[in-house]
Each structure stands twice: as C-alpha cells, then as structure tokens.
Design a protein around this motif. Sequence first.
Motif, mmCIF file in Angstrom:
data_model
loop_
_atom_site.group_PDB
_atom_site.id
_atom_site.type_symbol
_atom_site.label_atom_id
_atom_site.label_comp_id
_atom_site.label_asym_id
_atom_site.label_seq_id
_atom_site.Cartn_x
_atom_site.Cartn_y
_atom_site.Cartn_z
ATOM 1 N N ILE A 7 47.815 43.489 4.477
ATOM 2 C CA ILE A 7 48.912 44.261 5.077
ATOM 3 C C ILE A 7 49.358 43.479 6.298
ATOM 4 O O ILE A 7 48.584 43.271 7.236
ATOM 5 C CB ILE A 7 48.447 45.671 5.488
ATOM 6 C CG1 ILE A 7 47.810 46.393 4.302
ATOM 7 C CG2 ILE A 7 49.604 46.474 6.062
ATOM 8 C CD1 ILE A 7 47.146 47.711 4.675
ATOM 9 N N ASP A 8 50.601 43.059 6.288
ATOM 10 C CA ASP A 8 51.082 42.153 7.323
ATOM 11 C C ASP A 8 52.259 42.776 8.086
ATOM 12 O O ASP A 8 53.380 42.845 7.582
ATOM 13 C CB ASP A 8 51.513 40.828 6.701
ATOM 14 C CG ASP A 8 51.850 39.774 7.751
ATOM 15 O OD1 ASP A 8 51.460 39.950 8.915
ATOM 16 O OD2 ASP A 8 52.506 38.788 7.395
ATOM 17 N N ALA A 9 51.979 43.257 9.301
ATOM 18 C CA ALA A 9 52.999 43.706 10.253
ATOM 19 C C ALA A 9 54.009 44.663 9.638
ATOM 20 O O ALA A 9 55.225 44.475 9.764
ATOM 21 C CB ALA A 9 53.712 42.496 10.859
ATOM 22 N N ILE A 10 53.510 45.707 8.977
ATOM 23 C CA ILE A 10 54.457 46.626 8.345
ATOM 24 C C ILE A 10 55.029 47.630 9.357
ATOM 25 O O ILE A 10 54.352 48.113 10.255
ATOM 26 C CB ILE A 10 53.837 47.377 7.150
ATOM 27 C CG1 ILE A 10 52.617 48.205 7.559
ATOM 28 C CG2 ILE A 10 53.505 46.431 6.027
ATOM 29 C CD1 ILE A 10 52.140 49.150 6.457
ATOM 30 N N HIS A 11 56.310 47.900 9.179
ATOM 31 C CA HIS A 11 57.021 48.949 9.898
ATOM 32 C C HIS A 11 57.483 49.954 8.847
ATOM 33 O O HIS A 11 57.988 49.562 7.788
ATOM 34 C CB HIS A 11 58.232 48.398 10.653
ATOM 35 C CG HIS A 11 57.860 47.541 11.822
ATOM 36 N ND1 HIS A 11 57.169 46.340 11.679
ATOM 37 C CD2 HIS A 11 58.086 47.694 13.162
ATOM 38 C CE1 HIS A 11 56.984 45.802 12.882
ATOM 39 N NE2 HIS A 11 57.529 46.601 13.785
ATOM 40 N N ILE A 18 62.767 58.632 11.323
ATOM 41 C CA ILE A 18 61.512 58.944 12.018
ATOM 42 C C ILE A 18 60.568 57.761 11.888
ATOM 43 O O ILE A 18 60.020 57.495 10.813
ATOM 44 C CB ILE A 18 60.857 60.211 11.434
ATOM 45 C CG1 ILE A 18 61.829 61.395 11.504
ATOM 46 C CG2 ILE A 18 59.567 60.538 12.193
ATOM 47 C CD1 ILE A 18 61.360 62.613 10.747
ATOM 48 N N LYS A 19 60.391 57.040 12.983
ATOM 49 C CA LYS A 19 59.525 55.859 12.943
ATOM 50 C C LYS A 19 58.060 56.290 12.884
ATOM 51 O O LYS A 19 57.597 57.095 13.691
ATOM 52 C CB LYS A 19 59.753 54.993 14.181
ATOM 53 C CG LYS A 19 58.953 53.704 14.183
ATOM 54 C CD LYS A 19 59.175 52.901 15.450
ATOM 55 C CE LYS A 19 60.573 52.329 15.498
ATOM 56 N NZ LYS A 19 60.746 51.417 16.663
ATOM 57 N N ALA A 20 57.333 55.743 11.905
ATOM 58 C CA ALA A 20 55.925 56.101 11.717
ATOM 59 C C ALA A 20 54.986 54.941 11.997
ATOM 60 O O ALA A 20 53.905 55.129 12.564
ATOM 61 C CB ALA A 20 55.708 56.618 10.297
ATOM 62 N N LEU A 21 55.377 53.737 11.585
ATOM 63 C CA LEU A 21 54.561 52.544 11.806
ATOM 64 C C LEU A 21 55.424 51.475 12.440
ATOM 65 O O LEU A 21 56.586 51.287 12.061
ATOM 66 C CB LEU A 21 53.983 52.020 10.484
ATOM 67 C CG LEU A 21 53.131 52.982 9.649
ATOM 68 C CD1 LEU A 21 52.716 52.326 8.334
ATOM 69 C CD2 LEU A 21 51.917 53.454 10.426
ATOM 70 N N GLY A 41 47.589 61.572 13.975
ATOM 71 C CA GLY A 41 48.961 61.167 14.239
ATOM 72 C C GLY A 41 49.143 59.701 14.553
ATOM 73 O O GLY A 41 50.266 59.263 14.830
ATOM 74 N N ALA A 42 48.078 58.920 14.479
ATOM 75 C CA ALA A 42 48.176 57.494 14.811
ATOM 76 C C ALA A 42 48.899 56.692 13.734
ATOM 77 O O ALA A 42 49.397 55.601 14.003
ATOM 78 C CB ALA A 42 46.782 56.911 15.038
ATOM 79 N N GLY A 43 48.930 57.223 12.505
ATOM 80 C CA GLY A 43 49.601 56.513 11.420
ATOM 81 C C GLY A 43 48.674 56.116 10.281
ATOM 82 O O GLY A 43 49.071 55.344 9.403
ATOM 83 N N LYS A 44 47.459 56.656 10.264
ATOM 84 C CA LYS A 44 46.492 56.267 9.234
ATOM 85 C C LYS A 44 46.968 56.664 7.837
ATOM 86 O O LYS A 44 46.971 55.854 6.917
ATOM 87 C CB LYS A 44 45.122 56.893 9.529
ATOM 88 C CG LYS A 44 44.512 56.518 10.861
ATOM 89 C CD LYS A 44 43.090 57.015 11.021
ATOM 90 C CE LYS A 44 42.936 58.519 10.878
ATOM 91 N NZ LYS A 44 43.693 59.278 11.919
ATOM 92 N N ARG A 222 50.648 51.242 15.403
ATOM 93 C CA ARG A 222 50.492 49.788 15.431
ATOM 94 C C ARG A 222 49.020 49.424 15.572
ATOM 95 O O ARG A 222 48.225 50.173 16.137
ATOM 96 C CB ARG A 222 51.294 49.167 16.579
ATOM 97 C CG ARG A 222 50.825 49.569 17.957
ATOM 98 C CD ARG A 222 51.739 49.025 19.053
ATOM 99 N NE ARG A 222 51.238 49.378 20.378
ATOM 100 C CZ ARG A 222 50.409 48.617 21.090
ATOM 101 N NH1 ARG A 222 50.010 47.452 20.595
ATOM 102 N NH2 ARG A 222 49.996 49.016 22.274
ATOM 103 N N THR A 223 48.679 48.261 15.071
ATOM 104 C CA THR A 223 47.313 47.766 15.186
ATOM 105 C C THR A 223 47.050 47.322 16.617
ATOM 106 O O THR A 223 47.818 46.548 17.186
ATOM 107 C CB THR A 223 47.089 46.573 14.237
ATOM 108 O OG1 THR A 223 47.269 47.009 12.890
ATOM 109 C CG2 THR A 223 45.679 46.013 14.393
ATOM 110 N N VAL A 224 45.962 47.832 17.205
ATOM 111 C CA VAL A 224 45.625 47.443 18.575
ATOM 112 C C VAL A 224 44.301 46.692 18.655
ATOM 113 O O VAL A 224 44.029 46.050 19.676
ATOM 114 C CB VAL A 224 45.588 48.677 19.516
ATOM 115 C CG1 VAL A 224 46.969 49.285 19.649
ATOM 116 C CG2 VAL A 224 44.588 49.726 19.027
ATOM 117 N N LEU A 225 43.498 46.753 17.596
ATOM 118 C CA LEU A 225 42.187 46.111 17.660
ATOM 119 C C LEU A 225 41.628 45.968 16.257
ATOM 120 O O LEU A 225 41.803 46.839 15.405
ATOM 121 C CB LEU A 225 41.233 46.970 18.505
ATOM 122 C CG LEU A 225 39.841 46.408 18.800
ATOM 123 C CD1 LEU A 225 39.935 45.172 19.686
ATOM 124 C CD2 LEU A 225 38.996 47.480 19.488
#
Length: 256
Positions: A7-11, A18-21, A41-44, A222-225
């Motif tokens: 999974i590469d930088a998906i939006h 409604i922006k989710a990722l 609600g983080a987007g999992k 978004r991925t943070v870690l």
Amino acid sequence: MSNLLEIDAIHASYSETIKALSGVSIRVRDGEIVALLGSNGAGKSTTLKAVSNLLPAERGQVKSGSIVFDGRDVQRHSPAELVRAGLVQVLEGRHCFKSLSVEENLVSGALGRGSGRADIARDLDHVYATFPRLRDKRHTSAGLISGGEQQMTAIGRALMSRPRLLVLDEPSMGLAPMVIQDIFRALKKLNRDNGLSLLVAEQNSTVALQFADVATVIENGRTVLSGPAAELRDRADIKAFYLGESGSFSTDRPAA
C-alpha cells in the motif's frame, strides 16, 4: 522475503468530499503478521476496505496512491476476484448468517472457489482443529452462539476460502480477554504452521503488538510510524496514546 501486499501513499474519500485517508503506506511480506494500529476514527477500517476494493460499495474511492496484492492492482479487480486470488477479509462486527448453522456458515466460504465435497470436508476439519469450540456447535444456529464463537465462525468461513492474506478488522472488539487470547493464538499458529500472512487492524494495541511481527500506526488518516512490533511495544508515546494521555505520536524515529 517478498512483499505480498504493498500500500503506497493512498488517499481516499467518501462521496467525493469527505477525506478519510491522506497518505497511508503499509507493507505485508509473505508469511508476516502486520498490525495496523490507531484510535477510533484513525482510518483503519477505510484502509482495509480499500485493500479489498470494498470502498465503492460505500460511495468511497481511492483518489491517489496504489495498492498491489501479489502483483495485482487491487483497484482493477472486483472483491470476488481478489478473494479467489487469496485476499480474504473478515469485516468488523462478527458478520455471520445468523439463521444458518455454524457449519453452513463455514461451507459458504468455500462456495466461491468451486470446491468439491472432499476438499470442503478437509477444510472443515482444518477449521475445527483451529477452533475446536466450533465442532461442538456445528449444528447450532449462528445466531444462538456466543460473540466469541461468532467471531471464530467468521474467521473460519474466511479460512474456507484458502486465503494467502487474511485481513481482519478489529477481531477483538467486544470480546472477553480470554477469548481474544484464544483467537490470536489460533491466528499465530496458522501463521507459523501454514505460512498464512495477516493484516490485522486493532484498537487493542496490547494484544496486537504481542502477536504481530511488524506494526504500522496511523493517525488522522496517515501513516505516522512503522517498525518491528517488539520495538513498538516499549515506546512510551504509543502507551500514552492508547491510555488517552496524549493525542499524537512522536515521529523522531524514521518510519520503516
């Protein structure tokens, strides 16, 4: 070890507005357990639905980035085609056909791949060996068994599809601690003995980091870690976040 899922930088968004990722990247290598962590609600769930190309059913879409499973562009394949290719998801909420028996639920997982009776019987034995409680309840309506047994049934039905990558959304939700441990131990055994790869979205970071090889943390879509689960278990910022003492993660260490 090769990447089974990339999974590469998906939006992604819902209803075009409604922006989710806004930049999620995850790698699952062949034979690996990857935990996807984040608060409610983080987007999992959106991430996992994107992986199985289920977003369009909810008026959602991946706007940019890419998702590749075993060399396939996920967005070019239907969810049914992905299941036949070995990417099988267990949705949040212990989804079962409650009017059917446990065994009928399990058998339904094999229908999409055109299995014969002998193959189905072997796969049923495998599921019952993985979750012995289901053998005793195999003729019971799925609506009359416990929540933990319903989750086992949902996972067992997915196993009947013979997945290469099993994607699970919050498998511990609403279950007693002992049942959660039983389910995760069974999943770990499948990974160890059969080489089954798993991507598990969990809000329960303690159990996820106990059984995973690698963990990726997302926050606000978004991925943070990302890094080895053993290292993330000891990070104070993750513990603080899940205890509600902090609203964000330290990103002093680079993501893997």
